[in-house]
Every structure is written in C-alpha cells, then in structure tokens.
Design an enzyme around this catalytic site. Sequence first.
Site, PDB file in Angstrom:
ATOM      1  N   ASP A 260       3.484   3.826  12.874  1.00 50.58           N
ATOM      2  CA  ASP A 260       4.729   3.516  12.356  1.00 50.58           C
ATOM      3  C   ASP A 260       5.618   4.658  11.927  1.00 50.58           C
ATOM      4  O   ASP A 260       6.887   4.674  12.001  1.00 50.58           O
ATOM      5  CB  ASP A 260       4.562   2.628  11.174  1.00 50.58           C
ATOM      6  CG  ASP A 260       4.316   1.029  11.682  1.00 50.58           C
ATOM      7  OD1 ASP A 260       5.205   0.387  11.953  1.00 50.58           O
ATOM      8  OD2 ASP A 260       3.254   1.072  12.176  1.00 50.58           O
ATOM      9  N   ARG A 261       4.978   5.727  11.455  1.00 49.82           N
ATOM     10  CA  ARG A 261       5.770   7.007  11.194  1.00 49.82           C
ATOM     11  C   ARG A 261       4.745   8.189  11.221  1.00 49.82           C
ATOM     12  O   ARG A 261       3.597   7.990  10.888  1.00 49.82           O
ATOM     13  CB  ARG A 261       6.353   6.870   9.649  1.00 49.82           C
ATOM     14  CG  ARG A 261       7.103   8.082   9.258  1.00 49.82           C
ATOM     15  CD  ARG A 261       7.526   7.950   7.929  1.00 49.82           C
ATOM     16  NE  ARG A 261       8.466   6.741   7.757  1.00 49.82           N
ATOM     17  CZ  ARG A 261       9.802   7.099   7.276  1.00 49.82           C
ATOM     18  NH1 ARG A 261      10.418   8.196   7.447  1.00 49.82           N
ATOM     19  NH2 ARG A 261      10.466   5.808   7.156  1.00 49.82           N
TER      20      ARG A 261
END
Length: 436
Positions: A260-261
Amino acid sequence: MTLQAIKYSRGKLEILDQLRLPHEEVYIDIKTPQDAWHAIKSMQVRGAPAIALVAALSIAVRSAQWLNDPYEMVAATARDTAALINGQLDYLVTSRPTAVNLADAAAKLRAVVITAANKSNADSRAVLTEYLLAAERMLVDDVQDNERIGKHGAEWVLRNTTPNLSNSTVSVITHCNTGSLATAGYGTALGVIRSLHSSNSLRHVYYTETRPYNQGARLTGYELIHDELPATLITDSMAAALMRTKGRSENITAVVVGADRVAANGDTANKIGTYALAVLAKYHGIKFLVAAPRTTVDMKTKSGADIVIEERPEIEVVNIKGPIVRTNGFSDGKDIIKGSTEEICIAARNTRAWNPAFDVTPAELIDGIITEHGVVEKDDRGVFQWDKVFDVDLLDKAPEVGEPKRIDMLPDGITPRVPLNDQPSITETDSVLGRR
C-alpha cells in the site's frame, strides 16, 4: 476470462462489491465522488491501485455529466472548475490514508487541472476534458503496468531461486488479495503468479486467509479458482509450519505480496500479517518480494516510521460475516443458502480488539521490489537502488502530495453524504491512527 472489478465507460462506473464475494457477484454504480468515498472506506473496493482508480474515475463520471449537461455545472470559470475538482480529490484522499496510490493519483490529477486552467482562453469544458482524459489514461496504464510487473517478477523468481529452469517448477506463498480485484486487471503479486503459471513454471500457490477481513480466503481464492490455478488456502498461523514441512518438497521459493506504500528506504506498508511472513521467510531461507507499481513508492516518506497506519473498528475482529451453510461438518460450497448472509460473533462478550489494517515490513527483510520498470534490488550496503525506476535527480523537484483537507473545506456545491463529524480532520486522524 479475467475477473473485472472495475467496469468503466465514459459517464458510467461500476465496481464489483467485494463485501459480497465470493458467494455473490454484485456490481454497484458509482455516480459521484461521495459514492466512491463510501465504497473505499467500507472496503467494497480495496487494493491500493483499485481505490486510486475508483476515486479518479468517480470524478470523471461527474465530469462527463457536466460536459453533456452544462446547466448542472456549478463552476463558471476554468479556475473555479479546477478548484471544484481539486476539492473533490482532497476529499477522496481522506477515505484511506495509508495507501499512497490514492494520494499520488490525486496529486497528478491536480496538476493536470491546474495546468489546463492556467492556459490562455481556458474554459470549464477544457478543464473537464483534460481531467477526463487523464483519469481514463490511468485506467489503461494500470493494466499494462500490472502485466509488466508480472513478467519482471516471474523472471526474477526463476532466475534467483531455480537452479535448473528446464526441469523445475516453483511454489509461492501470497497474502491478502493483489489480483484483478485489487487493480484494473491482472494484478501485482497475483500478476507474478499468473505469469509463472502462463510459462508453465508454477507448481502451487499457497494463500493465507488474511484475517480479520479474510481477503485471501474470500478474494484471492475466488480469483485462483476462477483462473483454475493450483492453489491451497492456509490460515495465517499455518505459514511457519508450511515453510518448514513443505518448503523443500513443494519447492516453495518465494513469498510475493503487494504493497500500500513503499517508503524511500524500502520499508513497506501492506496488509497486516505481511511483516510476520517476511520474518518467517528470512528464517527459512525463502525469498521475500514486494510487487507494486512505481506509484506505490513514496520517495517523500523516508522510512516506515513516517507511514500513518489506519486502524479499523474492533467489530471486524470479533465478528465475522458469511452465508448460512447446511453441513454435517464439511461443505464443498453446494450447501450454501443463497441470500442468507449473517454476521456472527466469534469472541467472548465484551472482548476488546486491536485492529491495525496494515503493518510495516523493514527493508532488510525484503529481497526485491517488483515494479513495471524492473525489480529493484539492494546494493552491497543493503540500500535499495531506485535509479532503475526513477530519475532520482528529479525527485527533489517533484511537487508535494499535500495534506488531505477536511470535507467542510470542499468548494461550494459539493455536499457530503455523511455528517462532517464522521470524517475526522487530519489532526484527529493522526491522533486516532498513530504513526509507525
């Protein structure tokens, strides 16, 4: 045929309601940014690439409506239109703070509309058209990027884990859902698995149930069965035993997950449970790979310590949903009573639960980060070398993504569907979610 989580044609957007899977395939209309905000927040759509696309396309739908019916448009000038769109983008970013793809897409689209609005003789129609084309391009690019990720990842796995390519097939472990349901199509980590399968190099896939939302059991299993890939479901707590007892016999060579990051140093935020898999992989000598498009890499975030971790409601841990099954101890799915979804409690009454949606895997546990431009590896100092996928010299010139704004800071004419106090300000969000 590959599953399609996002159906888009100009002026119309539908998403597959992932809360109804795997037992029902129901598409819901996304007509406004408010619809998109709720679908993202409730996890009717999830996966970092997919939520960015749904957010962007929800505004594209409104833009198409305004182009077809100018009387609905509330902004009179090009700059007013840019402010309107940018306010909607700021609003949508508040739906899931951890996933960087959403903020990255919003930043790029802001730049598009500001540039369009600043052109000489620009009008509202020109700004709307530029936005529409840019958002639609993101949809096309995502599928192509995923296919490249799959190809690069499969080649890396075979090159780095298999001594005899002509006679060996590999097994892999994956976590959460990173396939067509989490992207515009094909998938990131699941794209690597699909690519291995297409080259007849895949022996078996082991996928975790991914508590507490069971994205692996519900969604990844749904995709793997749909595509007829050889696969077995395990509970999250079985991973260590699987690596120890079947690692050699099944040639389990890699754990491949999404993200997600990804911070500048390689620390990676992904679905809760990823960190544990990385630790286990390290102990058992299994390669650990992150598959994500370049947009997931946040070079403005120095390390995982700076990533905001979303915490979700306790009820998702203590309760579970599913259809009623008539069974004598085992069900092959034929005994499911359609339309009978129920929510039941699986914990003692008054149980308190901690429910972080993500954890951060330290860079030192990651062997490679697979992007559409190739696999990023570490140098002799253990530092990821981003030169392969980024023009590093230009990073300092990149615009700041900017902080999401409160819903009550939206331009006039945009009315939220939920009360303001249900959508915390950034200050409130930081205090609730904490920083890791």
